[in-house]
Design a protein around this motif. Structure first.
Motif, short mmCIF file in Angstrom:
data_model
loop_
_atom_site.label_atom_id
_atom_site.label_comp_id
_atom_site.label_asym_id
_atom_site.label_seq_id
_atom_site.Cartn_x
_atom_site.Cartn_y
_atom_site.Cartn_z
N THR A 104 45.62 37.33 48.52
CA THR A 104 44.44 36.99 49.31
C THR A 104 43.83 38.27 49.89
O THR A 104 44.54 39.12 50.43
N PHE A 105 42.51 38.39 49.78
CA PHE A 105 41.83 39.55 50.37
C PHE A 105 41.87 39.45 51.89
O PHE A 105 41.61 38.40 52.46
N GLU A 129 36.69 38.56 51.68
CA GLU A 129 37.82 38.29 52.57
C GLU A 129 38.14 36.80 52.58
O GLU A 129 37.25 35.95 52.72
N GLY A 130 39.42 36.49 52.41
CA GLY A 130 39.88 35.11 52.42
C GLY A 130 39.98 34.50 51.03
O GLY A 130 40.65 33.49 50.85
N LEU A 131 39.32 35.11 50.04
CA LEU A 131 39.40 34.62 48.66
C LEU A 131 40.54 35.33 47.94
O LEU A 131 41.17 36.24 48.47
N HIS A 132 40.80 34.91 46.69
CA HIS A 132 41.86 35.51 45.90
C HIS A 132 41.37 36.70 45.09
O HIS A 132 40.26 36.69 44.58
N SER A 133 42.26 37.65 44.93
CA SER A 133 42.04 38.78 44.04
C SER A 133 42.14 38.30 42.60
O SER A 133 42.79 37.28 42.33
N ARG A 134 41.50 39.01 41.68
CA ARG A 134 41.61 38.66 40.26
C ARG A 134 42.96 39.14 39.74
O ARG A 134 43.24 40.34 39.72
#
Length: 166
Positions: A120-121, A127-132
């Motif tokens: 998670t960023f 911010e709050g989303l997932h990294s690839r």
């Protein structure tokens, strides 16, 4: 914490991906029919975790399409496409694209998947989303491959991920 870039600007994640040889952390994610899915639902299968910020972006959508196409050729393998998108967005996208060789799962309820997998960023515009990332598990749910894509706007190394499945 891991560091990657978004359009050349440095961003960091909550932690680090599991290490090769580790048992994969369990998870509870939400399917497009709003049922809960856990890692136990996939034991006995090789599992490709295709993780990304949002299916509503070009690169993320392409990763789902590419894994969908290539998953049709894989024996005993499930491809799980995971983000914080709502299950409704996943259902709409997959129906419109005619994708049926991947499963879409959402971490929108509690974000614990992103935290336990360390992706998670914690800063930056996503911010709050997932990294690839791509994480591949064998049929015993052991980690056999990981990739955290260094530049979020780049696609993952599909070939390397799929070659890790034995």
């Amino acid at each position: 914490m891991a560091t990657v870039t978004f359009k050349g600007n440095q961003v960091t994640t909550f932690g680090s991906l599991p290490k090769i040889g580790d048992d994969a952390p369990n998870f509870r994610l939400i399917a497009t029919d709003l049922s809960s899915k856990s890692l136990n639902d996939y034991l006995g299968h090789n599992v490709v975790l295709n993780i990304f910020p949002s299916v509503d972006t070009g690169v993320c959508a392409q990763s789902v399409r590419t894994f969908n196409e290539q998953a049709a050729q894989l024996d005993n393998t499930k491809v799980l496409c995971i983000s914080k998108d709502l299950p409704f967005a996943f259902a709409r996208f997959c129906a419109a694209e005619g994708l049926d060789n991947v499963e879409s799962l959402s971490d929108f309820r509690d974000g614990n998947f992103g935290k336990s997998y360390g992706l998670t960023f914690v800063d930056g515009p996503l911010e709050g989303l997932h990294s690839r990332c791509v994480v591949v598990l064998n049929d015993k749910a052991e980690v056999v491959y990981t990739e955290q894509v260094a530049e979020i706007t780049d696609e993952p190394d599909y070939e390397a991920a799929l070659k890790s499945i034995s």
